[in-house]
Design a protein around this motif. Structure first.
Motif, PDB file in Angstrom:
ATOM      1  N   ARG A 272       0.838  -1.205   0.000  1.00 58.19           N
ATOM      2  CA  ARG A 272       0.000   0.000   0.000  1.00 58.19           C
ATOM      3  C   ARG A 272       0.872   1.252   0.000  1.00 58.19           C
ATOM      4  O   ARG A 272       0.579   2.225  -0.700  1.00 58.19           O
ATOM      5  CB  ARG A 272      -0.920   0.002   1.207  1.00 58.19           C
ATOM      6  CG  ARG A 272      -1.958  -1.101   1.127  1.00 58.19           C
ATOM      7  CD  ARG A 272      -2.776  -1.166   2.366  1.00 58.19           C
ATOM      8  NE  ARG A 272      -3.794  -0.116   2.348  1.00 58.19           N
ATOM      9  CZ  ARG A 272      -4.563   0.158   3.374  1.00 58.19           C
ATOM     10  NH1 ARG A 272      -4.427  -0.501   4.505  1.00 58.19           N
ATOM     11  NH2 ARG A 272      -5.469   1.097   3.289  1.00 58.19           N
ATOM     12  N   HIS A 273       1.935   1.246   0.782  1.00 58.31           N
ATOM     13  CA  HIS A 273       2.814   2.411   0.835  1.00 58.31           C
ATOM     14  C   HIS A 273       3.594   2.578  -0.475  1.00 58.31           C
ATOM     15  O   HIS A 273       3.830   3.701  -0.922  1.00 58.31           O
ATOM     16  CB  HIS A 273       3.765   2.307   2.024  1.00 58.31           C
ATOM     17  CG  HIS A 273       3.068   2.490   3.332  1.00 58.31           C
ATOM     18  ND1 HIS A 273       2.702   3.723   3.810  1.00 58.31           N
ATOM     19  CD2 HIS A 273       2.635   1.598   4.248  1.00 58.31           C
ATOM     20  CE1 HIS A 273       2.093   3.587   4.969  1.00 58.31           C
ATOM     21  NE2 HIS A 273       2.038   2.294   5.259  1.00 58.31           N
ATOM     22  N   MET A 274       3.980   1.466  -1.079  1.00 59.57           N
ATOM     23  CA  MET A 274       4.679   1.543  -2.359  1.00 59.57           C
ATOM     24  C   MET A 274       3.752   2.104  -3.435  1.00 59.57           C
ATOM     25  O   MET A 274       4.155   2.952  -4.234  1.00 59.57           O
ATOM     26  CB  MET A 274       5.192   0.159  -2.762  1.00 59.57           C
ATOM     27  CG  MET A 274       6.188   0.187  -3.896  1.00 59.57           C
ATOM     28  SD  MET A 274       6.837  -1.443  -4.292  1.00 59.57           S
ATOM     29  CE  MET A 274       7.564  -1.922  -2.755  1.00 59.57           C
ATOM     30  N   LEU A 275       2.507   1.664  -3.434  1.00 59.93           N
ATOM     31  CA  LEU A 275       1.531   2.174  -4.391  1.00 59.93           C
ATOM     32  C   LEU A 275       1.307   3.671  -4.166  1.00 59.93           C
ATOM     33  O   LEU A 275       1.253   4.451  -5.125  1.00 59.93           O
ATOM     34  CB  LEU A 275       0.213   1.405  -4.263  1.00 59.93           C
ATOM     35  CG  LEU A 275      -0.898   1.826  -5.212  1.00 59.93           C
ATOM     36  CD1 LEU A 275      -0.486   1.564  -6.658  1.00 59.93           C
ATOM     37  CD2 LEU A 275      -2.180   1.077  -4.882  1.00 59.93           C
ATOM     38  N   GLY A 276       1.201   4.084  -2.910  1.00 61.69           N
ATOM     39  CA  GLY A 276       1.050   5.509  -2.601  1.00 61.69           C
ATOM     40  C   GLY A 276       2.237   6.325  -3.070  1.00 61.69           C
ATOM     41  O   GLY A 276       2.087   7.458  -3.548  1.00 61.69           O
ATOM     42  N   THR A 277       3.425   5.772  -2.964  1.00 67.94           N
ATOM     43  CA  THR A 277       4.631   6.468  -3.415  1.00 67.94           C
ATOM     44  C   THR A 277       4.632   6.615  -4.933  1.00 67.94           C
ATOM     45  O   THR A 277       4.980   7.676  -5.465  1.00 67.94           O
ATOM     46  CB  THR A 277       5.891   5.704  -2.955  1.00 67.94           C
ATOM     47  OG1 THR A 277       5.850   5.590  -1.532  1.00 67.94           O
ATOM     48  CG2 THR A 277       7.153   6.421  -3.371  1.00 67.94           C
TER      49      THR A 277
ATOM     50  N   VAL B  27       1.914   6.582  -6.955  1.00 64.45           N
ATOM     51  CA  VAL B  27       0.812   7.473  -7.358  1.00 64.45           C
ATOM     52  C   VAL B  27       1.159   8.934  -7.092  1.00 64.45           C
ATOM     53  O   VAL B  27       0.827   9.809  -7.889  1.00 64.45           O
ATOM     54  CB  VAL B  27      -0.498   7.064  -6.631  1.00 64.45           C
ATOM     55  CG1 VAL B  27      -1.581   8.107  -6.806  1.00 64.45           C
ATOM     56  CG2 VAL B  27      -0.973   5.721  -7.124  1.00 64.45           C
ATOM     57  N   THR B  28       1.846   9.228  -5.994  1.00 63.98           N
ATOM     58  CA  THR B  28       2.193  10.619  -5.660  1.00 63.98           C
ATOM     59  C   THR B  28       3.551  11.034  -6.222  1.00 63.98           C
ATOM     60  O   THR B  28       4.097  12.069  -5.811  1.00 63.98           O
ATOM     61  CB  THR B  28       2.193  10.827  -4.138  1.00 63.98           C
ATOM     62  OG1 THR B  28       3.180   9.973  -3.552  1.00 63.98           O
ATOM     63  CG2 THR B  28       0.830  10.569  -3.551  1.00 63.98           C
ATOM     64  N   CYS B  29       4.099  10.269  -7.132  1.00 63.64           N
ATOM     65  CA  CYS B  29       5.392  10.559  -7.773  1.00 63.64           C
ATOM     66  C   CYS B  29       6.507  10.724  -6.748  1.00 63.64           C
ATOM     67  O   CYS B  29       7.357  11.615  -6.860  1.00 63.64           O
ATOM     68  CB  CYS B  29       5.293  11.792  -8.654  1.00 63.64           C
ATOM     69  SG  CYS B  29       4.128  11.596 -10.011  1.00 63.64           S
ATOM     70  N   GLY B  30       6.505   9.893  -5.733  1.00 62.89           N
ATOM     71  CA  GLY B  30       7.589   9.869  -4.769  1.00 62.89           C
ATOM     72  C   GLY B  30       7.374  10.717  -3.532  1.00 62.89           C
ATOM     73  O   GLY B  30       8.161  10.658  -2.596  1.00 62.89           O
ATOM     74  N   LEU B  31       6.317  11.522  -3.474  1.00 60.45           N
ATOM     75  CA  LEU B  31       6.095  12.382  -2.308  1.00 60.45           C
ATOM     76  C   LEU B  31       5.755  11.582  -1.053  1.00 60.45           C
ATOM     77  O   LEU B  31       6.079  12.006   0.054  1.00 60.45           O
ATOM     78  CB  LEU B  31       4.980  13.398  -2.593  1.00 60.45           C
ATOM     79  CG  LEU B  31       5.327  14.473  -3.612  1.00 60.45           C
ATOM     80  CD1 LEU B  31       4.122  15.357  -3.871  1.00 60.45           C
ATOM     81  CD2 LEU B  31       6.493  15.310  -3.121  1.00 60.45           C
ATOM     82  N   TRP B  32       5.085  10.461  -1.223  1.00 61.48           N
ATOM     83  CA  TRP B  32       4.703   9.647  -0.060  1.00 61.48           C
ATOM     84  C   TRP B  32       5.913   8.935   0.546  1.00 61.48           C
ATOM     85  O   TRP B  32       5.852   8.442   1.672  1.00 61.48           O
ATOM     86  CB  TRP B  32       3.619   8.644  -0.430  1.00 61.48           C
ATOM     87  CG  TRP B  32       3.166   7.857   0.753  1.00 61.48           C
ATOM     88  CD1 TRP B  32       3.356   6.526   0.990  1.00 61.48           C
ATOM     89  CD2 TRP B  32       2.480   8.356   1.906  1.00 61.48           C
ATOM     90  NE1 TRP B  32       2.825   6.169   2.194  1.00 61.48           N
ATOM     91  CE2 TRP B  32       2.285   7.283   2.795  1.00 61.48           C
ATOM     92  CE3 TRP B  32       2.027   9.620   2.288  1.00 61.48           C
ATOM     93  CZ2 TRP B  32       1.653   7.419   4.019  1.00 61.48           C
ATOM     94  CZ3 TRP B  32       1.388   9.750   3.505  1.00 61.48           C
ATOM     95  CH2 TRP B  32       1.205   8.654   4.353  1.00 61.48           C
ATOM     96  N   ALA B  33       7.039   8.898  -0.128  1.00 65.48           N
ATOM     97  CA  ALA B  33       8.232   8.216   0.391  1.00 65.48           C
ATOM     98  C   ALA B  33       8.740   8.858   1.680  1.00 65.48           C
ATOM     99  O   ALA B  33       9.269   8.170   2.552  1.00 65.48           O
ATOM    100  CB  ALA B  33       9.331   8.200  -0.668  1.00 65.48           C
ATOM    101  N   ILE B  34       8.563  10.168   1.820  1.00 66.02           N
ATOM    102  CA  ILE B  34       9.056  10.859   3.018  1.00 66.02           C
ATOM    103  C   ILE B  34       8.262  10.436   4.256  1.00 66.02           C
ATOM    104  O   ILE B  34       8.854   9.996   5.246  1.00 66.02           O
ATOM    105  CB  ILE B  34       9.038  12.391   2.806  1.00 66.02           C
ATOM    106  CG1 ILE B  34      10.015  12.743   1.682  1.00 66.02           C
ATOM    107  CG2 ILE B  34       9.404  13.115   4.095  1.00 66.02           C
ATOM    108  CD1 ILE B  34       9.885  14.150   1.171  1.00 66.02           C
TER     109      ILE B  34
END
Length: 96
Positions: A27-32, A34-41
């Protein structure tokens, strides 16, 4: 998601199964993605917090840091580190 492992429980005094709540990586990888890497932080901060959570014994629910050996074995090993190791008695050959 739950992580499971087993190690020595100090409260039970036996080898027990421990559990710890974890993150759902997909789920977190998918969020990252979809948000073009912004969710990685925020994901990085969540992972750090997850690593600091204690493990809990499935039998007594005690919080504990993983150990694979009973406390008395650990004490003996630490005593050998702090002082000289006692000499080993030489083997005697059987006469015959």
């Amino acid at each position: 998601m739950r992580h499971f492992t087993s190690f020595y429980c100090e409260r039970c005094g036996q080898l027990r199964r421990f559990t710890k709540r974890g993150l759902e990586t997909y789920r977190h990888m998918l969020g990252t993605i979809v948000t073009c890497g912004l969710w990685a932080i925020p994901w990085w901060f969540l992972r750090r917090r997850e690593d600091e959570r204690p493990w809990r014994c499935c039998m007594c629910n005690a919080r504990q840091i993983p150990t694979e050996e009973p406390p008395h074995a650990r004490v003996r090993r630490e005593q050998h580190k702090s002082g000289p190791v006692p000499p080993i008695a030489p083997r005697r050959e059987p006469r015959g």
